[in-house]
Write an enzyme that holds these catalytic residues in place. Structure first.
Site, mmCIF file in Angstrom:
data_model
loop_
_atom_site.group_PDB
_atom_site.id
_atom_site.type_symbol
_atom_site.label_atom_id
_atom_site.label_comp_id
_atom_site.label_asym_id
_atom_site.label_seq_id
_atom_site.Cartn_x
_atom_site.Cartn_y
_atom_site.Cartn_z
ATOM 1 N N CYS A 49 2.808 -13.016 -0.340
ATOM 2 C CA CYS A 49 2.318 -14.093 -0.956
ATOM 3 C C CYS A 49 3.128 -14.572 -1.283
ATOM 4 O O CYS A 49 2.755 -16.442 -1.611
ATOM 5 C CB CYS A 49 1.021 -14.048 -1.843
ATOM 6 S SG CYS A 49 0.346 -12.040 -0.742
ATOM 7 N N VAL A 87 7.970 4.437 13.739
ATOM 8 C CA VAL A 87 7.463 5.641 14.093
ATOM 9 C C VAL A 87 6.578 4.810 15.155
ATOM 10 O O VAL A 87 5.971 3.517 15.401
ATOM 11 C CB VAL A 87 6.057 6.132 13.010
ATOM 12 C CG1 VAL A 87 5.540 6.756 13.507
ATOM 13 C CG2 VAL A 87 7.208 6.249 12.028
ATOM 14 N N ALA A 104 1.407 -1.460 -0.229
ATOM 15 C CA ALA A 104 -0.079 0.207 0.029
ATOM 16 C C ALA A 104 0.717 1.611 -0.139
ATOM 17 O O ALA A 104 0.512 2.160 -0.802
ATOM 18 C CB ALA A 104 -0.985 0.175 1.204
#
Length: 444
Positions: A42, A80, A11
Site C-alpha cells: 500500500c 508453485v 497473509a
C-alpha cells in the site's frame, strides 16, 4: 509437524510468525515466487510520489531475517505450479535456475495473493503499459518516469488509480484518468463520488468518462491511447483496472473456488480440502453486513486472516469474524472512506433501505479551521439497522468511519448512534458529532 506456506507476504508470513511463536519445534517452509518478503504494498504509490524515499522502507522483514532469527525456511523464486492433496505435496519450479522441486506437507496454507489484471488491448506490451502491485513494478515505473515523463494516462479510477494520480501530480506530471463508467471511485455512490470529481477538477486532473480503451499506440513507449470514442496522446499508460486471485494452479485439485477464482474458506480459514487453508487476497472474506462470502482484497484483512490461519493450523482454534468492507483513501486535499453497503450494493442485494445525507463540520464551527464533512448513512427501512456509510472531507474522516465500522460489526441501529458517548472539545468536535447529527435527522 511440517507446515508449508505458499506466499511470502502479508497473509503467509503472518501465519508463519504465529506458528513459530506458538510451536518453536515446527518445521516451516515458505515459498515465495518473487525475491522479496513481507513488504507494504500500500505504500508503493507514495514511493513513486517521493513521500517515501525508497521501497526499502516498505520491507518489514527480509527472507534472511526469517531464516536466521525465526528458523523459517524462507525460500525465494520458488513458483508453485501444482498441489497434490492426495500425496500432500506441492511442486513447482525455481524460477532463476529452472530446476523443479517437490515438498511434502502436513498442513498447507495458500497465501498467493492477487495480480493486476492486464487487458488484451491492441498494441499493449510490457514496454508501453505499466501496473503497480509489487516492488519490482514500482522500480520499473520509477525508472521510466525519471527519463522525463511529462504526461501519464491512468486507466481505472479505483484506489490505486486515484492514489497514483495524486502522487504523479506531486511530481508535477500531467495526469489523465480514463474510466469506462460515468464516475471514478465507483466503490462509492455517484452522489458522493462527485466530491472526488470536484477535487480532480480543482487540481487539474483530467477525467475521461464512459469510454472504453481499445488500443495502446507506441512500441517501446506509449505515444497515445485509443478509446471507442477518441485518441489521446500520452507518454505513459498506467493500468489499474482490478486484480485477480492467483489460484490458477489449483484448478484440478478439488479445492472449491468462487467464480472469480478466490478460494472459498470457512470461519477457520479452512478450504474444502482437509489440512489445506487459505488466507488473504487469494481467499474469500465473510462480509458481516451482507451475511455472505465476499471478495474485498485489503492488506488489513490479509494480515488478520493469515494470523488466524496460523493459529488454526497448530490447533489453537479461533474464528475469523469477518469484514465490514471498510476502506479509506487520500485524494489530493480530501479523505474518502466507506464501510458496509453502498446504496448501489443494497439495491443489488434487494434490501429495503433509506439514506440520509448531511454536510457538517469536522469540529466546532466557531473554532478556527473547521472544514466541510460530507456524510451519507444507509440504513434498513423497517428497523433502522445501520447498513453502511460514506464520508468525504478534509479532516476527521478516519475516526468517524472507524466508529461506523464498529457500529456495523455490532449490528447497531441509527438510534444507537445517537446514544454513543463520543469525545468532544471544540478543536476536535461539536457537541453533537456529525454522525449523530445525521442520525438525529433520521429520527426527526
Amino acid at each position: 509437524m511440517k507446515y508449508v506456506i505458499i506466499g511470502g507476504d502479508a497473509a503467509g508470513m503472518s501465519a508463519a510468525m504465529q506458528i513459530t511463536r506458538k510451536d518453536p519445534y515446527a518445521d516451516i517452509v515458505t515459498l515465495e515466487k518473487g525475491g522479496i518478503y513481507s513488504y507494504g504494498q500500500c505504500g508503493l504509490p507514495y514511493v513513486i510520489g517521493g513521500l517515501i524515499e525508497s521501497t526499502d522502507k516498505l520491507i518489514a522483514r527480509s527472507a534472511e531475517t526469517f531464516r536466521e532469527r525465526y528458523a523459517i525456511d524462507a525460500r525465494v523464486h520458488h513458483e508453485v505450479t501444482k498441489v497434490d492433496p492426495v500425496k500432500k505435496t506441492v511442486s513447482g519450479v525455481q524460477t532463476l535456475t529452472g530446476e523443479s522441486f517437490s515438498i511434502d506437507y502436513d498442513k498447507l496454507l495458500i497465501a498467493t495473493g492477487a495480480s493486476p489484471y492486464m487487458p488484451s488491448w491492441k498494441g499493449i506490451n510490457k514496454h508501453n503499459s505499466y501496473c503497480l502491485k509489487t516492488i519490482p513494478d514500482a522500480k520499473r515505473l520509477q525508472e521510466v518516469i525519471e527519463q522525463g515523463i511529462r504526461h501519464v494516462t491512468i486507466v481505472g479510477g479505483g484506489y490505486i488509480g486515484l492514489e497514483m494520480a495524486e502522487n504523479l501530480k506531486r511530481r508535477n506530471i500531467k495526469v489523465r484518468m480514463i474510466q469506462r463508467s460515468d464516475y471514478v471511485a465507483n466503490m462509492f455512490d455517484k452522489d458522493m463520488a462527485m466530491h472526488i470529481h470536484e477535487e480532480a477538477k480543482k487540481h487539474d486532473i483530467e477525467l475521461i468518462l464512459n469510454e472504453n480503451v481499445t488500443e495502446v499506440k507506441g512500441k517501446d513507449r506509449a505515444t497515445a491511447i485509443v478509446t471507442d470514442k477518441n485518441e489521446y496522446p500520452t507518454d505513459l499508460v498506467l493500468v489499474s483496472v482490478g486484480v485477480r486471485p492467483n489460484t490458477g494452479f489449483l484448478i484440478d485439485t478439488g479445492i472449491e473456488l468462487k467464480q472469480n477464482g478466490a478460494i472459498l474458506v470457512n470461519e477457520y480459514l479452512e478450504t474444502s480440502l482437509e489440512d489445506i487453508y487459505a488466507a488473504g487476497d487469494c481467499a474469500t472474506h465473510y462480509h458481516i453486513v451482507k451475511k455472505q462470502q465476499d471478495y474485498i482484497p485489503l492488506g488489513t484483512t490479509a494480515n488478520k486472516q493469515g494470523r488466524l490461519a496460523g493459529m488454526n493450523m497448530i490447533g489453537k482454534k479461533r474464528t475469523f469474524k469477518g469484514i465490514t468492507g471498510t476502506s479509506i483513501l487520500q485524494f489530493m486535499d480530501v479523505s474518502a472512506a466507506i464501510t458496509g453497503l453502498s446504496e448501489k450494493a443494497a439495491k443489488e442485494l434487494e434490501i429495503p433501505y433509506q439514506c440520509v445525507q448531511i454536510q457538517s463540520k469536522d469540529h466546532a464551527g466557531y473554532y478556527p479551521g473547521a472544514s466541510p464533512l460530507h456524510i451519507k448513512l444507509i440504513y434498513q427501512k423497517e428497523d433502522f439497522l445501520l447498513l453502511g456509510a460514506q464520508i468525504i472531507g478534509e479532516k476527521g474522516v478516519d475516526k468517524r468511519i472507524d466508529v461506523l465500522s464498529t457500529a456495523l460489526f455490532h449490528e447497531m441501529s441509527i438510534e444507537d448512534l445517537e446514544d454513543l458517548d463520543l469525545s468532544y472539545a471544540p478543536p476536535f468536535n461539536g457537541v453533537w458529532d456529525p454522525l449523530q447529527q445525521a442520525a438525529r435527522r433520521v429520527s426527526n
